[in-house]
Design a protein around this motif. Structure first.
Motif, PDB file in Angstrom:
ATOM      1  N   PHE A   1       0.847  -1.195   0.000  1.00  0.00           N
ATOM      2  CA  PHE A   1       0.000   0.000   0.000  1.00  0.00           C
ATOM      3  C   PHE A   1       0.883   1.246   0.000  1.00  0.00           C
ATOM      4  O   PHE A   1       2.064   1.178   0.340  1.00  0.00           O
ATOM      5  N   TRP A   2       0.278   2.367  -0.340  1.00  0.00           N
ATOM      6  CA  TRP A   2       0.960   3.662  -0.328  1.00  0.00           C
ATOM      7  C   TRP A   2       0.215   4.589   0.605  1.00  0.00           C
ATOM      8  O   TRP A   2      -1.017   4.666   0.557  1.00  0.00           O
ATOM      9  N   GLN A   3       0.930   5.288   1.453  1.00  0.00           N
ATOM     10  CA  GLN A   3       0.304   6.236   2.365  1.00  0.00           C
ATOM     11  C   GLN A   3      -0.288   7.397   1.587  1.00  0.00           C
ATOM     12  O   GLN A   3       0.285   7.865   0.601  1.00  0.00           O
ATOM     13  N   CYS A   4      -1.440   7.860   2.058  1.00  0.00           N
ATOM     14  CA  CYS A   4      -2.048   9.048   1.469  1.00  0.00           C
ATOM     15  C   CYS A   4      -2.986   9.664   2.495  1.00  0.00           C
ATOM     16  O   CYS A   4      -3.291   9.064   3.521  1.00  0.00           O
ATOM     17  N   ASN A   5      -3.411  10.855   2.200  1.00  0.00           N
ATOM     18  CA  ASN A   5      -4.436  11.532   2.983  1.00  0.00           C
ATOM     19  C   ASN A   5      -5.614  11.700   2.041  1.00  0.00           C
ATOM     20  O   ASN A   5      -5.552  12.506   1.110  1.00  0.00           O
ATOM     21  N   SER A   6      -6.665  10.923   2.247  1.00  0.00           N
ATOM     22  CA  SER A   6      -7.773  10.892   1.288  1.00  0.00           C
ATOM     23  C   SER A   6      -8.503  12.222   1.168  1.00  0.00           C
ATOM     24  O   SER A   6      -9.226  12.442   0.202  1.00  0.00           O
ATOM     25  N   SER A   7      -8.300  13.123   2.115  1.00  0.00           N
ATOM     26  CA  SER A   7      -8.958  14.430   2.019  1.00  0.00           C
ATOM     27  C   SER A   7      -8.192  15.379   1.105  1.00  0.00           C
ATOM     28  O   SER A   7      -8.658  16.473   0.814  1.00  0.00           O
TER      29      SER A   7
ATOM     30  N   ALA B   1      -1.133   7.341  -6.715  1.00  0.00           N
ATOM     31  CA  ALA B   1      -1.343   6.891  -8.101  1.00  0.00           C
ATOM     32  C   ALA B   1      -0.050   7.017  -8.905  1.00  0.00           C
ATOM     33  O   ALA B   1       0.293   6.129  -9.699  1.00  0.00           O
ATOM     34  N   LEU B   2       0.684   8.099  -8.688  1.00  0.00           N
ATOM     35  CA  LEU B   2       1.949   8.304  -9.394  1.00  0.00           C
ATOM     36  C   LEU B   2       2.951   7.213  -9.035  1.00  0.00           C
ATOM     37  O   LEU B   2       3.610   6.649  -9.916  1.00  0.00           O
ATOM     38  N   ALA B   3       3.075   6.896  -7.756  1.00  0.00           N
ATOM     39  CA  ALA B   3       4.003   5.845  -7.327  1.00  0.00           C
ATOM     40  C   ALA B   3       3.663   4.520  -7.995  1.00  0.00           C
ATOM     41  O   ALA B   3       4.552   3.798  -8.475  1.00  0.00           O
ATOM     42  N   ILE B   4       2.373   4.213  -8.078  1.00  0.00           N
ATOM     43  CA  ILE B   4       1.922   2.955  -8.679  1.00  0.00           C
ATOM     44  C   ILE B   4       2.138   2.968 -10.193  1.00  0.00           C
ATOM     45  O   ILE B   4       2.687   2.027 -10.770  1.00  0.00           O
TER      46      ILE B   4
ATOM     47  N   ARG C   1       6.424  -0.085   7.637  1.00  0.00           N
ATOM     48  CA  ARG C   1       6.978   0.823   6.619  1.00  0.00           C
ATOM     49  C   ARG C   1       8.117   0.095   5.913  1.00  0.00           C
ATOM     50  O   ARG C   1       9.014  -0.442   6.558  1.00  0.00           O
ATOM     51  N   THR C   2       8.064   0.087   4.600  1.00  0.00           N
ATOM     52  CA  THR C   2       9.126  -0.496   3.782  1.00  0.00           C
ATOM     53  C   THR C   2       9.362   0.436   2.603  1.00  0.00           C
ATOM     54  O   THR C   2       8.483   1.230   2.249  1.00  0.00           O
ATOM     55  N   ASP C   3      10.527   0.349   2.021  1.00  0.00           N
ATOM     56  CA  ASP C   3      10.777   1.136   0.819  1.00  0.00           C
ATOM     57  C   ASP C   3       9.925   0.584  -0.316  1.00  0.00           C
ATOM     58  O   ASP C   3       9.920  -0.627  -0.572  1.00  0.00           O
ATOM     59  N   GLY C   4       9.202   1.490  -0.969  1.00  0.00           N
ATOM     60  CA  GLY C   4       8.352   1.081  -2.080  1.00  0.00           C
ATOM     61  C   GLY C   4       9.134   0.945  -3.367  1.00  0.00           C
ATOM     62  O   GLY C   4      10.140   1.617  -3.566  1.00  0.00           O
ATOM     63  N   ARG C   5       8.652   0.083  -4.230  1.00  0.00           N
ATOM     64  CA  ARG C   5       9.278  -0.106  -5.541  1.00  0.00           C
ATOM     65  C   ARG C   5       8.633   0.844  -6.530  1.00  0.00           C
ATOM     66  O   ARG C   5       7.615   0.522  -7.136  1.00  0.00           O
ATOM     67  N   THR C   6       9.214   2.014  -6.632  1.00  0.00           N
ATOM     68  CA  THR C   6       8.763   3.029  -7.573  1.00  0.00           C
ATOM     69  C   THR C   6       9.958   3.881  -7.959  1.00  0.00           C
ATOM     70  O   THR C   6      10.831   4.117  -7.115  1.00  0.00           O
ATOM     71  N   PRO C   7       9.989   4.352  -9.198  1.00  0.00           N
ATOM     72  CA  PRO C   7      11.079   5.249  -9.583  1.00  0.00           C
ATOM     73  C   PRO C   7      10.890   6.685  -9.095  1.00  0.00           C
ATOM     74  O   PRO C   7      11.754   7.527  -9.315  1.00  0.00           O
ATOM     75  N   VAL C   8       9.780   6.960  -8.425  1.00  0.00           N
ATOM     76  CA  VAL C   8       9.538   8.301  -7.873  1.00  0.00           C
ATOM     77  C   VAL C   8      10.249   8.351  -6.521  1.00  0.00           C
ATOM     78  O   VAL C   8       9.708   7.934  -5.499  1.00  0.00           O
TER      79      VAL C   8
END
Length: 174
Positions: A45-51, A60-63, A92-99
């Motif tokens: 999952f990716w952290q976000c603030n839905s508000s 979405a960009l990370a994905i 918390r883990t490092d995500g696999r994204t080029p961002v």
């Protein structure tokens, strides 16, 4: 804080599932097997603030940046506090994204088994019913990626060849 993940909205749609022969409230096996694919008993999952729309767009960009092709995205979010209250282990883990500025905003739900994965599926079903979901069109995703490249958040070379071609104008036209 919320946790966001890509899903295929149609697979979670209760009306469509009824048309497919499932009873009210049942979750399609395709939804679980396609959208909740685990690795080492964890779910990404990716952290976000839905508000904040920009926060959902960052998820979405990370994905999208980690993908192989440019597509529309359905992003659903769950409350991390509700998941913790239900006994889920979040790490918390490092995500696999080029961002690179989003790598640290990644969270795994760990120690999943059959029952816990079913519980996650129930959380997602409720989230979709409660409209905790955002659809980004292919053009919106393309704009997010193009902007991130122009801002230096992503190196063009770090994207898949198909995405590079699409955002540089060499791929199929929308």
């Amino acid at each position: 804080m919320d946790l966001a993940r890509k899903i295929s909205r149609a697979k979670w749609d209760s009306n469509l599932n009824n048309e497919r022969g499932l009873a009210k409230g049942e979750i399609s096996a395709d939804a679980v097997t396609d959208d909740l694919r685990t690795q080492n008993n964890t779910l990404s999952f990716w952290q976000c603030n839905s508000s904040e729309n920009s926060s959902i767009e960052n998820a979405a960009l990370a994905i999208a940046a980690a993908g192989n092709r440019l597509d529309r995205l359905d992003i659903v979010w769950l409350s991390d506090s509700e998941l913790r209250n239900d006994g889920f282990a979040l790490k918390r883990t490092d995500g696999r994204t080029p961002v690179t500025d989003l790598v640290k905003s990644h969270v795994d739900i760990c120690n999943l088994d059959y029952v816990r994965l079913g519980n996650i599926a129930n959380h997602l079903k409720v989230a979709v019913q409660n409209e905790q979901i955002s659809r980004l069109s292919k053009n919106q995703v393309k704009r997010l990626l193009t902007l991130a490249v122009s801002q230096g958040r992503i190196a063009l070379k770090d994207l898949s060849e198909e995405i590079r071609n699409e955002i540089s104008g060499q791929g199929e036209q929308d």
